[in-house]
Design a protein around this motif. Sequence first.
Motif, PDB file in Angstrom:
ATOM      1  N   ASN A 146     -24.430 -23.401 -25.425  1.00 59.58           N
ATOM      2  CA  ASN A 146     -24.837 -24.737 -25.865  1.00 59.58           C
ATOM      3  C   ASN A 146     -26.112 -25.189 -25.172  1.00 59.58           C
ATOM      4  N   THR A 182     -30.825 -30.660 -38.061  1.00 58.01           N
ATOM      5  CA  THR A 182     -30.818 -30.179 -36.682  1.00 58.01           C
ATOM      6  C   THR A 182     -30.591 -31.313 -35.677  1.00 58.01           C
ATOM      7  N   ILE A 185     -26.944 -31.260 -35.258  1.00 60.96           N
ATOM      8  CA  ILE A 185     -26.546 -30.068 -34.495  1.00 60.96           C
ATOM      9  C   ILE A 185     -26.884 -30.233 -33.025  1.00 60.96           C
ATOM     10  N   LEU A 227     -18.855 -34.075 -35.729  1.00 68.13           N
ATOM     11  CA  LEU A 227     -18.571 -33.031 -36.708  1.00 68.13           C
ATOM     12  C   LEU A 227     -18.007 -33.628 -37.992  1.00 68.13           C
ATOM     13  N   ILE A 240     -21.096 -34.749 -39.762  1.00 68.26           N
ATOM     14  CA  ILE A 240     -21.810 -33.578 -40.291  1.00 68.26           C
ATOM     15  C   ILE A 240     -21.126 -33.065 -41.546  1.00 68.26           C
ATOM     16  N   ILE A 295     -21.931 -24.179 -40.965  1.00 67.95           N
ATOM     17  CA  ILE A 295     -21.198 -25.435 -40.829  1.00 67.95           C
ATOM     18  C   ILE A 295     -19.769 -25.271 -41.313  1.00 67.95           C
ATOM     19  N   ASN A 318     -19.521 -22.608 -31.284  1.00 76.75           N
ATOM     20  CA  ASN A 318     -20.591 -22.913 -32.243  1.00 76.75           C
ATOM     21  C   ASN A 318     -21.864 -22.103 -32.014  1.00 76.75           C
ATOM     22  N   TYR A 350     -23.760 -19.714 -34.838  1.00 76.87           N
ATOM     23  CA  TYR A 350     -25.175 -19.766 -35.216  1.00 76.87           C
ATOM     24  C   TYR A 350     -25.826 -18.397 -35.053  1.00 76.87           C
ATOM     25  N   PHE A 356     -31.918 -22.664 -39.561  1.00 77.18           N
ATOM     26  CA  PHE A 356     -32.140 -24.047 -39.944  1.00 77.18           C
ATOM     27  C   PHE A 356     -33.412 -24.236 -40.760  1.00 77.18           C
TER      28      PHE A 356
END
Length: 331
Positions: A63, A80, A83, A137, A140, A236, A286, A290, A313
């Motif tokens: 992260n 983003t 995110i 989330l 999102i 996602i 996460n 990605y 992205f």
Amino acid sequence: MSNDGLGSWSPGNASWEDIGAENGTDLLIPEDDFDHELSTYRIADILIPIFILLISIFGIIGNGTVIWFLGFCMKRNPFTTFILHLAVADLGALLSFSSLSIMRILTLFPFLPFYIYLFAVFNNLLLFMYNTGQYLLTAISMDRCVSVIFPLWHRCHRPPHFSTLVCATIWIISFLLTAINCIFSIFNILQNTILFHFLMNAILCLPLMTVSTLVLFIKVYFRSQLRKKGKALAAILLALLFFLFLAFPLTCISLILLFTPLIAFNVGSVAISVGLLCSCLNSSINPLIYFLIGRNKRAQSRESMKVILERLFKEEENCREKREVSVETRM
């Protein structure tokens, strides 16, 4: 000592009244049964904090990398921004997990000093970050759902700083809820205030995220155009699925234990520990999603995380630009 769900790791010889924990805010406060004979429950109670600490270390690195590249090395877009804030919330939760796990492990050695109020600080920080991650989330998932169902409206009528405003609102709401919980805990105004946090998460966030996940799954995997559109939606969707399977068990377990106090204490303690381990996994996974979704499988050389994030992205930004051109052409 009562079985109050989240208070299953409570300290030494201190009672709940001694630490002002009647509201169940003690997510990771340890229990001093180490003088008793070791059982399967006690072994699990010892090993799980170690696993949480190890997972947190990898999650903090992942992260932190996402925050560095999205915050300082890449041009941000509305997607983003979400995110980035989610990565900050996950990082904060993992720092709390790791700190509490270290203190939990240290309490196994009776000759070391024990600071009860440090647990209270990191417990409330964990509650703050845990709730913020859920709300982000949820936002999102709803944003992606609207972008898939109403792409033209999402592109043309969405306010330019909508993502930033939503993220700021979520941080403020989550902070206020945690502050209220702290005040009630200090002055012992109302017991089990943490119950309202989990009820709100279960009643509000769970249905919204479940519906959004189902809609995204149907739209992405049953329509060829969306399946070819890019990898951002797939990332996602995976994040939402892992969240439903890993983060909400802690909420469900806590509510079950709070409403059923007759469950054996050892069982409740291990159940809460497993829920915390699942939440730690969710906060750490996460960046791995990605990386796996964004990487170029045909590339012969290893790609940097920055390149992978840009590819992942950038496709989302390209899709937005294509929709804008399509709208202008139709006009």
